[in-house]
Design a protein around this motif. Structure first.
Motif, short mmCIF file in Angstrom:
data_model
loop_
_atom_site.label_atom_id
_atom_site.label_comp_id
_atom_site.label_asym_id
_atom_site.label_seq_id
_atom_site.Cartn_x
_atom_site.Cartn_y
_atom_site.Cartn_z
N HIS A 181 -10.19 -4.15 -5.52
CA HIS A 181 -9.10 -4.05 -4.54
C HIS A 181 -7.78 -4.46 -5.19
O HIS A 181 -6.80 -3.71 -5.16
N GLU A 182 -7.77 -5.62 -5.84
CA GLU A 182 -6.53 -6.11 -6.46
C GLU A 182 -6.15 -5.24 -7.65
O GLU A 182 -4.97 -4.95 -7.86
N HIS A 235 -4.20 -2.28 -6.42
CA HIS A 235 -2.78 -2.59 -6.19
C HIS A 235 -2.02 -2.59 -7.51
O HIS A 235 -0.97 -1.97 -7.64
N ASP A 295 -2.72 -5.63 4.28
CA ASP A 295 -1.99 -4.56 3.60
C ASP A 295 -1.54 -3.51 4.62
O ASP A 295 -0.41 -3.04 4.59
#
Ligand code: ADP
Ligand code: ZN
Length: 602
Positions: A431-432, A435, A507
């Motif tokens: 997930h990170e 980004h 988010d």
């Protein structure tokens, strides 16, 4: 300090009164309960000695009853039957009718002895108390609550002579233009006569607009400090009370106090709590109206001789009732902005004065990395870093202490203790990484500063971008790309694990807000056009434009979000190797810093 003593005494007196109130309530309660039990025990009623009322009537008619003993006010009677040793007890539904019935029988020649005993004095008192108890308790409660509200002793007078720390303009960093206006107010306070003789009107109210923590209270205190006048303050939310009329009376008292010590500054924080636009409606609103009306009455009633300047602070100027802004009221408005880079450096300077900071720590660098933070947050960071330095047993505040404090203040406390599963970890890492990788391929996005999968506060992990520039404008492209970065977390989860998590909800919240603003505030949608409708400010504005418009806005927001998601997905798919590399590094070492991140993309 001298001035505090009468206040202290008053407080003590108030406290004593409350204690007395509680004591009286307790005594009344005890009498009630004791009496109640006495009353019932006296009747010594048990199953065996009970005689049903209908049976009693029948036995009276049959002449089987020898004696009946009644107590005034009680429905329980004692009955002595002929030929039965033990007395019986009967509950009589209607004592008046029963007495008449027995007297009738006696008149008819029935040989019943009717004893009517007066009530036991204690029982009679307790009975009275008991019937009155609910009323008494409500009254007592009312008194206690009223007293307690007074106890907080709102509207404290900060006597500037008494307090050692007089706030001065020097304690307020940045805000140079705003200070200029403040200096004028100080002049008014110092020499009201001079202005009066010149025919100049002294300002009565000044509204300070700005986010919490931008220094509005500080500046109000500094004005009082510079002019050497008392500072009386109260928060708008304190005026809102559950009892009608209390807010208004509190306003009256506040100004009574102010008149006594004038010239002075009255500071009302969160004025929007009382000064919200007056709309017809429920009780709470009409209470607000009373409070607001009283404030207007007080301000309109200022004498030209009286020099009371009311400063009020709010974060939501659009909420204020227009009546507040009319001439003679809050006719001056000053916007207090979040500090810029130079302002931040100055604030840091002021708050580091009394702290030992390592030589290699450059306040300028901290100022560069803290765009968007308020004065209060900056002060908080320095304070936290001093605490951390102490805990870490450092001689002086080190760079790492400040960095840790920064994270603590901005993201929330580091929670290393929370254990989480390998699957969670993998999900967070991808997930990170999503980004970070997408952000790396977008022109307008600032470089990635740090990525981590260590949970902090509410977030499972985080990706921090650098902030090294104070921007006044953000372009449409930049906003669209920001949306892509926000969507990238979820997109990566879906691609790699083919499952999605709740981790992206924040988010989406941020993204939706940006997309909504783009369409409704910044006029960035061709379909909706160049219009500004702030739905949060005024929900009716949207209704005014009609359903079609609302639908168009919804559709446009959705298009923006969907297309951002598609584009993010595309970037990730094109750079899967990088995504894996970042995520795997995260799984290995939990955090990636700026240099390590750059190396992956070399
Ligand atoms: P507000 O009233 O706008 O919510 P405050 O005046 O209560 O903000 O600010 C809280 C604290 O933040 C202040 O007591 C001060 O320590 C710090 N602070 C905020 N702005 C400044 C500033 N411009 N200069 C120095 N300190 C500031
Ligand atoms: Zn995310």
């Amino acid at each position: 300090m001298e001035n505090n003593k009468p206040e202290e005494k008053k407080k003590r007196e108030k406290r004593d009164k409350i204690l007395l109130g509680i004591l009286i309530t307790a005594i009344i309660l005890t009498i009630g309960i004791v009496g109640y039990f006495l009353f019932f025990y006296e009747t010594d009623e048990t199953e065996e000695n009970k005689l049903a009322y209908t049976d009693l009537i029948k036995q009276i008619a049959d002449g089987e009853i020898e004696r009946i003993e009644m107590t005034v006010g009680s429905t329980t009677v004692k009955v002595k039957q002929k030929n039965v040793e033990e007395e019986k007890v009967t509950i009589v539904p209607n004592t008046q009718a029963f007495v008449e019935l027995v007297q009738e029988k006696v008149a008819e020649g029935n040989n019943i002895k009717l004893d009517q005993k007066p009530q036991n004095i204690l029982v009679s008192i307790s009975q009275t108390v008991f019937t009155l108890l609910p009323t008494l308790m409500i009254v007592a409660l009312f008194v206690v609550v009223l007293k307690m509200q007074g106890l907080g002793d709102k509207g404290k007078i900060y006597d500037q002579d008494a307090s050692k720390e007089k706030v001065k303009f020097d304690d307020v960093a940045g805000l140079d233009e705003e200070k200029q206006e403040m200096i004028e107010i100080v002049q008014f306070l110092k020499e009201p006569k001079k202005f009066n003789e010149m025919g100049a009107k002294i300002p009565r109210g000044v509204l300070l607009y700005g986010k919490p923590g931008t220094g509005k209270t500080l500046i109000a205190k500094a004005i009082a400090g510079e002019a050497n006048v008392p500072f009386i303050s109260m928060s708008g939310s304190e005026f809102i009370e559950m009892f009608a009329g209390l807010g208004a009376s509190r306003v009256r008292k506040l100004f009574e106090k102010a008149r006594k010590v004038a010239p002075c500054i009255v500071f009302i924080d969160e004025i929007d709590a009382i000064g919200s636009r007056r709309t017809s409606g429920n009780g709470a609103e009409s209470e607000n109206n009373q409070t607001l009306n009283q404030l207007l009455v007080e301000m309109d009633g200022f004498d030209t001789e009286e020099t009371i300047i009311v400063l009020a602070a709010t974060n939501r100027p659009e909420m204020l009732d227009k009546a507040l802004l009319r001439p003679g009221r809050f006719d001056r408005q000053i916007t207090i902005n979040v500090p810029d880079k130079r302002g931040r450096e100055e604030i840091l300077k002021i708050h580091s004065k009394d702290k030992k900071i390592a030589e290699n720590v450059k306040l300028k660098t901290i100022a560069e990395d803290t765009a968007g933070l308020t004065g209060a947050e900056l002060a908080n960071i320095l304070n936290e870093s001093a605490i951390l330095a102490t805990i870490n047993e450092h001689e002086v505040i080190e760079k790492e202490d400040i960095e840790e404090a920064f994270k603590k203040v901005t993201i929330g406390l580091q929670k290393t203790s929370r254990v989480y599963s390998e699957k969670d970890k993998k999900l967070t890492a991808y997930h990170e990484a999503g980004h970070a990788v997408v952000s790396q391929y977008l022109e307008t996005q600032e470089p990635v500063k740090e990525i981590s999968i260590i949970p902090r506060g509410m977030a499972g992990g985080y990706t921090m971008n650098k902030t090294n520039e104070d921007k006044n404008y953000i372009s449409k492209t930049e906003m669209e790309e920001r949306l892509m970065v926000l969507m990238a977390g979820r997109a990566a989860e879906k691609i790699i694990i083919n499952d999605i998590s709740t981790g992206a909800s924040n988010d989406f919240e941020v993204a939706t807000k940006i997309a909504k603003d783009m369409v409704t505030i910044y006029g960035m949608s061709d379909v909706v056009g160049t219009i500004s409708i702030n739905v949060e400010k005024d929900p009716y504005e949207l209704q005014l434009l009609g359903e079609k418009y609302a639908d168009a806005i919804g559709a446009e927001v959705k298009i923006l979000l969907d297309s951002a998601y598609q584009k993010a997905q595309k970037i990730i798919l094109e750079h899967m190797d990088k995504l894996h590399e970042v995520a795997q590094t995260l799984l290995k070492q939990e955090t990636i810093n700026e240099q390590e991140f750059e190396r992956i993309f070399e």
